[in-house]
Design an enzyme around this catalytic site. Structure first.
Site, PDB file in Angstrom:
ATOM      1  N   ASP A   1       2.498  58.414 -38.608  1.00  0.00           N
ATOM      2  CA  ASP A   1       2.469  58.650 -37.165  1.00  0.00           C
ATOM      3  C   ASP A   1       3.108  60.013 -36.907  1.00  0.00           C
ATOM      4  OD1 ASP A   1       2.570  56.763 -34.307  1.00  0.00           O
ATOM      5  OD2 ASP A   1       3.633  58.672 -34.366  1.00  0.00           O
TER       6      ASP A   1
ATOM      7  N   HIS B   1      -5.157  50.004 -33.973  1.00  0.00           N
ATOM      8  CA  HIS B   1      -4.176  50.404 -34.981  1.00  0.00           C
ATOM      9  C   HIS B   1      -2.933  49.540 -34.873  1.00  0.00           C
ATOM     10  CE1 HIS B   1      -3.227  52.790 -31.390  1.00  0.00           C
ATOM     11  NE2 HIS B   1      -1.990  52.896 -31.834  1.00  0.00           N
TER      12      HIS B   1
ATOM     13  N   HIS C   1       1.234  49.793 -35.653  1.00  0.00           N
ATOM     14  CA  HIS C   1       2.383  50.625 -36.017  1.00  0.00           C
ATOM     15  C   HIS C   1       3.264  49.844 -36.990  1.00  0.00           C
ATOM     16  CE1 HIS C   1       2.274  53.830 -32.858  1.00  0.00           C
ATOM     17  NE2 HIS C   1       1.528  52.929 -32.243  1.00  0.00           N
TER      18      HIS C   1
END
Ligand SMILES: [Zn+2]
Length: 146
Positions: free
Chosen positions: A39, A108, A110
């Site tokens: 990220d 997505h 995290h």
């Protein structure tokens, strides 16, 4: 939640561009269905994203195989994050829809390494409804699940 603004042109998905190799990314892992990469915001060192390769906006747009593949990759990457950065905690965050705090509309997950007092917070306003109401919610869900 941090505000992220997708710099891609209208109608073009930044994660599709990443997956296609049009935008450079620090790749962590790749298989047939998923891509894991760092990220750019790095809430803590090791903060990684797992995306599905096919464009699908939310969890509800995934096939069962893609959903399973995403969690399989998240599980694998979480082990690597633990082995590499040794955070005492790991938080998975998967957001769907603007109201669900999703900022990039390509599915997505995290993987966020966590440390005490790291400044990351999630508001959790409990409503504590009566048990009878929970039973009606559960019954409605059971009917949909078949
Ligand atoms: Zn996309």
């Amino acid at each position: 939640m941090p505000v992220f603004v997708d710099p891609s042109p209208p109608g073009v998905c930044i994660f599709c561009r990443l997956i296609a190799g049009e935008i450079p990314t620090a790749k962590v892992y790749e298989d047939e269905l998923t891509l894991a990469f760092m990220d750019m915001g790095q809430l803590n060192p090791g903060h990684t994203l797992v995306a599905i390769k096919r464009h699908a906006a939310t969890l509800l747009d995934l096939t069962p195989d893609e959903a399973a593949a995403a969690m399989r990759t998240a599980h694998r990457v979480a082990h690597a994050v633990k082995a590499t950065f040794n955070p005492p905690g790991i938080t998975l965050l998967q957001a769907n829809g603007k109201e669900g705090d999703q900022t990039v509309f390509h599915f997505h997950i995290h993987i966020v390494p966590r440390h005490s007092n790291d400044g990351i917070a999630l508001s959790w306003p409990r409503k504590n409804p009566p048990r009878e109401l929970l039973e009606t919610y559960a019954e409605q869900l059971r009917l949909k699940l078949g």
